[in-house]
Design an enzyme around this catalytic site. Structure first.
Site, PDB file in Angstrom:
ATOM      1  N   HIS A   1       3.812   7.234   3.977  1.00 30.49           N
ATOM      2  CA  HIS A   1       4.718   6.077   3.953  1.00 30.49           C
ATOM      3  C   HIS A   1       4.366   5.162   2.795  1.00 30.49           C
ATOM      4  CE1 HIS A   1       1.302   4.294   6.271  1.00 30.49           C
ATOM      5  NE2 HIS A   1       1.673   3.164   5.690  1.00 30.49           N
TER       6      HIS A   1
ATOM      7  N   GLU B   1       7.270   0.646   5.395  1.00 30.34           N
ATOM      8  CA  GLU B   1       6.604  -0.355   6.224  1.00 30.34           C
ATOM      9  C   GLU B   1       6.768  -1.716   5.582  1.00 30.34           C
ATOM     10  OE1 GLU B   1       2.498   0.719   6.930  1.00 30.34           O
ATOM     11  OE2 GLU B   1       1.929  -1.338   7.447  1.00 30.34           O
TER      12      GLU B   1
ATOM     13  N   GLU C   1      -8.380   4.657   9.586  1.00 30.44           N
ATOM     14  CA  GLU C   1      -7.825   4.257   8.290  1.00 30.44           C
ATOM     15  C   GLU C   1      -8.939   3.832   7.333  1.00 30.44           C
ATOM     16  OE1 GLU C   1      -4.017   1.905  10.330  1.00 30.44           O
ATOM     17  OE2 GLU C   1      -5.495   0.805   9.136  1.00 30.44           O
TER      18      GLU C   1
ATOM     19  N   GLN D   1      -3.992   3.541   1.291  1.00 36.51           N
ATOM     20  CA  GLN D   1      -4.418   3.608   2.694  1.00 36.51           C
ATOM     21  C   GLN D   1      -4.515   5.080   3.093  1.00 36.51           C
ATOM     22  OE1 GLN D   1      -1.469   2.846   5.849  1.00 36.51           O
ATOM     23  NE2 GLN D   1      -2.885   1.307   6.651  1.00 36.51           N
TER      24      GLN D   1
ATOM     25  N   HIS E   1       0.824  -1.209   0.000  1.00 36.04           N
ATOM     26  CA  HIS E   1       0.000   0.000   0.000  1.00 36.04           C
ATOM     27  C   HIS E   1       0.856   1.257   0.000  1.00 36.04           C
ATOM     28  CE1 HIS E   1       0.359  -0.709   4.473  1.00 36.04           C
ATOM     29  NE2 HIS E   1       0.450   0.607   4.522  1.00 36.04           N
TER      30      HIS E   1
END
Lengths: 147, 147
Positions: free
Chosen positions: B84, B134, B43, B60, B7
């Protein structure tokens, strides 16, 4: 229709150093490199995965090749990091027109040449909740997997 | 092995407004929403495409639910934008350990709970050319496609 995350564009000071970081840390190999004179950048495409529309998702590393390029100015302001995101579509012309009609500013009057002979355009980040967003149509299905 | 772009995490001031922008502009629907109390965020996951490792790629959207959350502080500094990126793997523990041994700072001692019962960790952006990165292992293959 936008059918995949085509790539994440990451601005860096040194393309070779950054590509080596991605290879050594994650195992992602350089799939393609080129200089886009119009954009004023040298690019490396790292292919991460195939997508269910027949395309691929890439990390695109961008190094400015001249100090007046938009990526050079962006780096001066922000430092290294994610510069833009790109969605893949079979028809960038139609998507850009449809999105433009919704009031989002499309940055090019006609799509221009992107990585690997794709055709691309950008949407204004201020109209996209702060995200510089690119639309991409690959040169051909094979262009995303065969070279 | 990291096998997909899982994502792109985008920080926003208002989750519902931003999700509606993505729906109205691009046709991307909300696939899943949740509050992650530990991260201090609400989220929304928008599923963009399937990937050839059997997973999916998502956008996301992240809205802070308290002013001291890291995403709230990030928004104060940067405004809305890409917060991110996340790579998917079958084994986040092994990947985090291997990447940590290469000298990249891993932010959690043990992976924590992420969206849709995934297990996640983060790599320090200063060790990753400015990109907060991530690593994600999905709860199960079906969790990425079935709910």
């Amino acid at each position: 229709m936008l059918t995949r995350i085509d790539h994440i564009g990451i601005a860096c000071f040194d393309l070779d150093t950054t590509a080596e970081f991605y290879r050594a840390t994650y195992g992602f190999e350089v799939f393609h490199t080129e200089v886009n004179e119009e954009q004023g950048v040298r690019e490396a495409m790292l292919r991460i995965n195939g997508t269910d529309d027949g395309g691929s998702s890439y990390i695109q590393l961008l190094e400015p090749v001249r100090p007046d390029s938009t990526v050079a100015k962006w780096l001066d302001k922000n430092g290294e990091g994610v510069h833009h995101i790109a969605f893949g579509t079979a028809d960038v012309d139609a998507e850009a027109a449809a999105i433009g009609e919704k009031g989002v500013r499309v940055l090019y009057e006609e799509p221009r040449r992107g990585s690997m002979d794709s055709r691309i355009t950008f949407l204004h980040p201020k109209d996209c909740h702060g995200v510089l967003t690119e639309l991409v149509t690959s040169a051909s299905p094979s262009a995303t997997t065969d070279h």
